[in-house]
Design a protein around this motif. Structure first.
Motif, short mmCIF file in Angstrom:
data_model
loop_
_atom_site.label_atom_id
_atom_site.label_comp_id
_atom_site.label_asym_id
_atom_site.label_seq_id
_atom_site.Cartn_x
_atom_site.Cartn_y
_atom_site.Cartn_z
N PHE A 200 -62.57 5.11 31.47
CA PHE A 200 -63.09 5.85 32.61
C PHE A 200 -64.38 5.23 33.14
CE2 PHE A 200 -59.99 9.04 31.66
CZ PHE A 200 -59.80 9.71 32.86
N TYR A 201 -65.18 4.65 32.27
CA TYR A 201 -66.37 3.94 32.72
C TYR A 201 -65.97 2.83 33.69
CZ TYR A 201 -70.72 1.25 32.51
OH TYR A 201 -71.87 0.58 32.84
N PHE B 55 -64.62 4.32 37.10
CA PHE B 55 -65.69 4.76 38.00
C PHE B 55 -66.49 3.58 38.55
CE2 PHE B 55 -65.42 9.03 35.82
CZ PHE B 55 -65.03 9.72 36.95
N HIS C 12 -65.97 3.63 43.33
CA HIS C 12 -67.26 4.32 43.35
C HIS C 12 -67.21 5.66 44.09
CE1 HIS C 12 -67.32 2.35 47.29
NE2 HIS C 12 -68.24 3.22 47.65
N LEU D 43 -64.63 7.82 43.62
CA LEU D 43 -63.64 8.64 42.93
C LEU D 43 -64.20 9.98 42.49
CD1 LEU D 43 -60.85 9.03 41.70
CD2 LEU D 43 -61.62 7.73 39.69
N LEU D 44 -65.41 10.02 41.94
CA LEU D 44 -65.96 11.29 41.48
C LEU D 44 -66.01 12.31 42.60
CD1 LEU D 44 -67.41 13.04 39.32
CD2 LEU D 44 -69.56 12.17 40.26
N PHE E 83 -73.56 4.15 39.74
CA PHE E 83 -72.95 4.67 38.52
C PHE E 83 -73.45 3.87 37.33
CE2 PHE E 83 -69.41 4.61 35.38
CZ PHE E 83 -69.48 5.95 35.03
N PHE F 73 -74.01 9.43 37.79
CA PHE F 73 -74.14 8.98 39.18
C PHE F 73 -75.56 9.30 39.63
CE2 PHE F 73 -69.62 8.96 38.74
CZ PHE F 73 -69.16 8.02 39.65
N VAL G 220 -71.42 13.00 34.00
CA VAL G 220 -69.97 13.02 33.84
C VAL G 220 -69.61 12.89 32.36
CG1 VAL G 220 -67.79 11.92 34.48
CG2 VAL G 220 -69.70 11.94 36.10
#
Length: 294
Positions: free
Chosen positions: A7-8, A11, A15, A17-18, A34, A50, A62
């Motif tokens: 997931f790191y 993301f 950039h 997506l969150l 991020f 973030f 997150v």
């Protein structure tokens, strides 16, 4: 599968997506960087932060959760409070908890925890309930999917990558990330089983797949089945680490690449945890020296 590092990387690649997961306009991602930060008192590490470039925007903490953890909320609240005390940011904050599925969420919250959820301080998202969205959301769908769903999801993602991503370098980066997810998620399968699952030509052209396939063809069926699982997992970890390090420090010198290529699976996993704390390329150099000395 090491979901934290996967997931790191997701993301880092997507950039916006969150903010898509939060139901916000993707334009809200502008001005955010991020990163991953460790809070030192008890060596807690956030899965990701973030960080905005202005005081008007909130910080987003997150956390990704793929296992049952009764103390999840207490640990998250503790991490946030230690961070706030240590860094003393001017911005407001919001936490985002990404659960693989609803059943992994804590069944009963205390009044204080429930208040944080009700107020929006802690936003809960169940990844297996996400509606269709961007390629990044599609990768998350692949991560939480069942084995029999994976081939169709892979083909859909590859088709979208070809049509929606015009930059060749970005397209190849997504393909490599997709490959990492596949090898990590299905490490229990033999190379022959993986080959039977993924019929997309782009996947067969990637370096990790080709190396695994060539080695598998030279081994006996039984030996190849056992070693193929280990090699596929090791190549996936190595590829992920090289991409993360390149994004953090730019093009890596050949001496670093060679040293990482020589690491075993345990060392690769340890490096995957350690790299989140690296601030300079010298940190990588020191880690490699201390962990590869005979």
């Amino acid at each position: 599968m090491h979901t934290d590092t996967i997931f790191y990387q997701i993301f880092l690649t997507f950039h916006t997506l969150l903010f898509e997961l939060l139901g916000q306009p993707t334009e809200n991602a502008e001005g955010y960087q991020f990163t991953s930060v460790e809070v030192k008192e008890k060596a807690f590490r956030f899965d990701g932060i973030f960080m905005p470039n202005s005081e008007e925007k909130p910080i987003y903490f997150v956390e990704v959760q793929f296992q049952n953890k009764p103390e999840f909320y207490w640990e998250l609240i503790t991490e946030i409070n230690i961070y706030l005390n240590q860094y003393k940011p001017e911005q407001d904050w919001q936490a985002v908890a990404l659960f693989a599925k609803r059943s992994l969420d804590v069944e009963r919250l205390t009044n204080y925890q429930q208040e944080l959820v009700n107020s929006g301080r802690i936003k809960r998202i169940y990844l297996d309930e996400l509606p269709s969205g961007s390629i990044g959301v599609g990768l998350i769908e692949l991560i939480v999917s069942k084995e029999n769903q994976a081939p169709q999801l892979v083909q859909n993602l590859m088709a979208r990558t070809k049509t929606e991503v015009s930059n060749e370098r970005e397209r190849q980066g997504i393909i490599e990330l997709l490959e990492i997810v596949l090898v990590s998620k299905f490490s229990q399968l033999s190379r022959q089983e993986i080959e039977a699952m993924f019929l997309v030509s782009d996947i067969k052209q990637t370096r990790v797949y080709q190396e695994a396939k060539q080695e598998g063809e030279q081994e006996g069926r039984q030996e190849g089945r056992q070693e193929g699982r280990q090699e596929g997992r090791q190549e996936g970890e190595k590829n992920l680490l090289l991409r993360q390090l390149s994004k953090r420090f730019g093009k890596l010198a050949d001496v670093y690449i060679q040293s990482i290529n020589n690491l075993n699976i345990t060392q690769l996993e340890d490096l995957g945890e350690a790299l989140l704390d690296f601030a300079e390329i010298s940190d990588l150099e020191q880690w490699l020296i201390s962990h590869t000395e005979s």
